[in-house]
Design an enzyme around this catalytic site. Structure first.
Site, mmCIF file in Angstrom:
data_model
loop_
_atom_site.group_PDB
_atom_site.id
_atom_site.type_symbol
_atom_site.label_atom_id
_atom_site.label_comp_id
_atom_site.label_asym_id
_atom_site.label_seq_id
_atom_site.Cartn_x
_atom_site.Cartn_y
_atom_site.Cartn_z
ATOM 1 N N GLY A 12 1.777 3.472 12.090
ATOM 2 C CA GLY A 12 3.080 3.969 11.882
ATOM 3 C C GLY A 12 4.149 2.792 11.786
ATOM 4 N N ALA A 13 3.734 2.002 10.893
ATOM 5 C CA ALA A 13 4.828 0.483 10.892
ATOM 6 C C ALA A 13 5.772 0.640 9.882
ATOM 7 C CB ALA A 13 3.642 -0.647 10.120
ATOM 8 N N SER A 37 2.668 7.527 7.048
ATOM 9 C CA SER A 37 2.320 8.861 6.769
ATOM 10 C C SER A 37 3.202 9.561 5.929
ATOM 11 C CB SER A 37 1.988 9.654 8.200
ATOM 12 O OG SER A 37 3.322 10.059 8.776
ATOM 13 N N ASP A 63 -2.859 9.667 7.737
ATOM 14 C CA ASP A 63 -2.354 10.192 8.881
ATOM 15 C C ASP A 63 -3.546 10.180 9.880
ATOM 16 O OD1 ASP A 63 -2.282 12.284 10.806
ATOM 17 O OD2 ASP A 63 -1.933 13.951 9.493
ATOM 18 N N VAL A 64 -2.838 9.467 11.109
ATOM 19 C CA VAL A 64 -4.025 9.030 12.028
ATOM 20 C C VAL A 64 -4.591 10.167 12.637
ATOM 21 C CG1 VAL A 64 -2.733 6.582 12.509
ATOM 22 C CG2 VAL A 64 -2.201 8.588 13.680
ATOM 23 N N SER A 143 3.584 5.039 26.889
ATOM 24 C CA SER A 143 5.159 5.248 27.036
ATOM 25 C C SER A 143 4.956 5.284 28.811
ATOM 26 C CB SER A 143 5.411 6.584 26.421
ATOM 27 O OG SER A 143 6.585 6.925 27.217
ATOM 28 N N TYR A 156 3.369 15.045 25.510
ATOM 29 C CA TYR A 156 3.712 13.674 25.079
ATOM 30 C C TYR A 156 3.143 12.896 26.468
ATOM 31 C CZ TYR A 156 6.274 9.510 23.898
ATOM 32 O OH TYR A 156 6.648 8.037 23.271
ATOM 33 N N ALA A 158 0.961 13.684 28.306
ATOM 34 C CA ALA A 158 -0.342 13.880 28.590
ATOM 35 C C ALA A 158 -1.261 13.005 27.551
ATOM 36 C CB ALA A 158 -0.960 15.402 28.287
ATOM 37 N N LYS A 160 0.087 10.212 26.336
ATOM 38 C CA LYS A 160 0.226 8.944 26.645
ATOM 39 C C LYS A 160 -0.552 8.506 27.873
ATOM 40 C CE LYS A 160 3.295 7.900 23.060
ATOM 41 N NZ LYS A 160 2.724 7.058 22.146
HETATM 42 P P1 NAP Z 1 9.843 6.481 14.938
HETATM 43 O O1 NAP Z 1 10.829 5.509 14.991
HETATM 44 O O2 NAP Z 1 9.802 7.902 15.082
HETATM 45 O O3 NAP Z 1 8.515 5.946 14.170
HETATM 46 C C1 NAP Z 1 7.146 6.559 14.189
HETATM 47 C C2 NAP Z 1 6.147 5.967 13.206
HETATM 48 O O4 NAP Z 1 4.988 6.695 13.321
HETATM 49 C C3 NAP Z 1 6.605 5.973 11.809
HETATM 50 O O5 NAP Z 1 6.258 4.878 11.120
HETATM 51 C C4 NAP Z 1 5.710 7.056 11.054
HETATM 52 O O6 NAP Z 1 5.575 7.111 10.067
HETATM 53 C C5 NAP Z 1 4.556 7.169 12.090
HETATM 54 N N1 NAP Z 1 3.845 8.354 12.036
HETATM 55 C C6 NAP Z 1 4.163 9.606 12.682
HETATM 56 N N2 NAP Z 1 3.080 10.410 12.404
HETATM 57 C C7 NAP Z 1 2.186 9.611 11.983
HETATM 58 C C8 NAP Z 1 0.731 9.960 11.730
HETATM 59 N N3 NAP Z 1 0.280 11.451 11.733
HETATM 60 N N4 NAP Z 1 -0.099 9.152 11.100
HETATM 61 C C9 NAP Z 1 0.484 7.796 10.800
HETATM 62 N N5 NAP Z 1 1.728 7.472 11.013
HETATM 63 C C10 NAP Z 1 2.506 8.462 11.741
HETATM 64 O O7 NAP Z 1 9.057 6.062 16.328
HETATM 65 P P2 NAP Z 1 9.062 4.857 17.489
HETATM 66 O O8 NAP Z 1 10.160 5.295 18.527
HETATM 67 O O9 NAP Z 1 8.919 3.532 16.724
HETATM 68 O O10 NAP Z 1 7.660 4.931 18.422
HETATM 69 C C11 NAP Z 1 6.558 4.435 18.201
HETATM 70 C C12 NAP Z 1 5.769 4.225 19.120
HETATM 71 O O11 NAP Z 1 6.259 3.837 20.262
HETATM 72 C C13 NAP Z 1 5.332 5.903 19.270
HETATM 73 O O12 NAP Z 1 3.804 5.897 19.704
HETATM 74 C C14 NAP Z 1 5.938 6.333 20.413
HETATM 75 O O13 NAP Z 1 5.571 7.384 21.212
HETATM 76 C C15 NAP Z 1 6.177 5.090 21.394
HETATM 77 N N6 NAP Z 1 7.195 4.901 22.278
HETATM 78 C C16 NAP Z 1 8.628 5.161 21.605
HETATM 79 C C17 NAP Z 1 9.531 5.027 22.678
HETATM 80 C C18 NAP Z 1 11.190 4.882 22.292
HETATM 81 O O14 NAP Z 1 11.830 5.330 23.156
HETATM 82 N N7 NAP Z 1 11.534 4.939 20.881
HETATM 83 C C19 NAP Z 1 9.478 4.940 24.064
HETATM 84 C C20 NAP Z 1 8.187 4.935 24.649
HETATM 85 C C21 NAP Z 1 6.987 5.176 23.561
HETATM 86 P P3 NAP Z 1 6.414 7.614 8.798
HETATM 87 O O15 NAP Z 1 7.751 6.782 8.604
HETATM 88 O O16 NAP Z 1 5.499 7.612 7.519
HETATM 89 O O17 NAP Z 1 6.928 9.023 8.894
#
Ligand code: NAP
Length: 247
Positions: A12-13, A37, A63-64, A143, A156, A158, A160
């Site tokens: 998810g980079a 993805s 897709d992970v 998280s 979510y 569960a 995490k």
């Molecule tokens: P984001 O901006 O929505 O980005 C999500 C990333 O995950 C995107 O690169 C997306 O790829 C990829 N992704 C989604 N489904 C996928 C799949 N099935 N296989 C491979 N890649 C997939 O999210 P973020 O806020 O950066 O979150 C990143 C991580 O931090 C997540 O695990 C999230 O739960 C965790 N987190 C975030 C927050 C927050 O406040 N933002 C807080 C706690 C934890 P595409 O671009 O190709 O769709």
């Protein structure tokens, strides 16, 4: 923090926290596999940014939640960079709803991507990592919801919470091979994931953040890069990166 000669995979980079992790690890010298993805254009932009700064990167669609695609992701690292040292399990989605209204699909998708995705990538990386016999670093993005729960996020939280228990178990299983396994637990980080939250919800969360600002993806990436490089004697830990939202 020097990662010269190391290879890192970041799931998810293409956006948000994963993008920042990819840039930060590349900045420390690692070659990076930029997983996405859907959003190929965004992944290409991350690769281009890394290359313009003198680093190496390759993009890979997977897709992970699908084990065979995770195997492909690991193979991509070996094919391009001949090794694998660091795995950042960052990919994640939210499908928030109160449990009373939560559909089976909303539960399943979040578990499949967020929790099963971590299992899939760890399982697939293990054989090449052990064969290489040079240790390794696995960092899972959990998280604060996985530590404390959160209304509307039973699925979510569960997933995490499962990641946190998985991290501690992997740390015990892999310690003797000098593979460290840690988790970060972000609080509220400004990304597309949190963009959709209403002003009222944001204000309520902000009241609980001691540092009185929301986090940025780079705040998380800095801790991830520390765990991937300097933290030689740290394993099985969960580091909250939340401005003290969770206490
Ligand atoms: P984001 O901006 O929505 O980005 C999500 C990333 O995950 C995107 O690169 C997306 O790829 C990829 N992704 C989604 N489904 C996928 C799949 N099935 N296989 C491979 N890649 C997939 O999210 P973020 O806020 O950066 O979150 C990143 C991580 O931090 C997540 O695990 C999230 O739960 C965790 N987190 C975030 C927050 C927050 O406040 N933002 C807080 C706690 C934890 P595409 O671009 O190709 O769709």
């Amino acid at each position: 923090m020097d990662l010269t000669g190391k290879c890192a995979i970041v799931t998810g980079a293409s956006r948000g926290i994963g993008r920042s992790c990819a840039l930060s690890l590349a900045g420390a010298g690692a070659s990076v596999v930029v997983n996405y993805s859907q959003n190929k254009a965004a992944a290409e932009e991350v690769k281009k940014t890394i290359e313009e700064s003198g680093g190496s990167a390759v993009i890979f669609k997977a897709d992970v939640s699908l084990y065979n695609e995770c195997e492909g992701l690991i193979k991509c690292a070996i094919d391009h960079f001949k090794r694998i040292d660091i795995l950042i399990n960052n990919a994640g989605v939210t499908r928030d709803n109160l449990l009373a209204r939560m559909k089976v699909e909303e539960w399943q998708e979040v578990i499949d991507v967020n929790l099963n995705g971590v299992y899939n990538c760890c399982k697939a990386v293990l054989r090449p990592l052990l064969k290489q016999k040079s240790g390794g670093r696995i960092i899972n993005v959990a998280s604060v919801a996985g530590l404390h729960g959160n209304i509307g996020q039973a699925n979510y939280a569960a997933a995490k919470g499962g990641i946190i228990a998985f991290t501690k178990t992997m740390a015990k299983e892999l310690g003797s091979r000098n593979i460290t396994v840690n988790a970060v637990a972000p609080g509220f980080i400004e990304t597309e994931m949190t963009d959709e939250l209403s002003t009222a919800v944001r204000e309520k969360i902000m009241e609980r953040v001691a540092l009185k600002r929301f986090g940025k993806p780079d705040d998380v990436a800095e801790v991830v890069t520390f765990l991937a490089s300097s933290a030689n004697y740290v394993t099985g830990q969960v580091i909250a990166v939340d401005g003290n939202l969770s206490m």
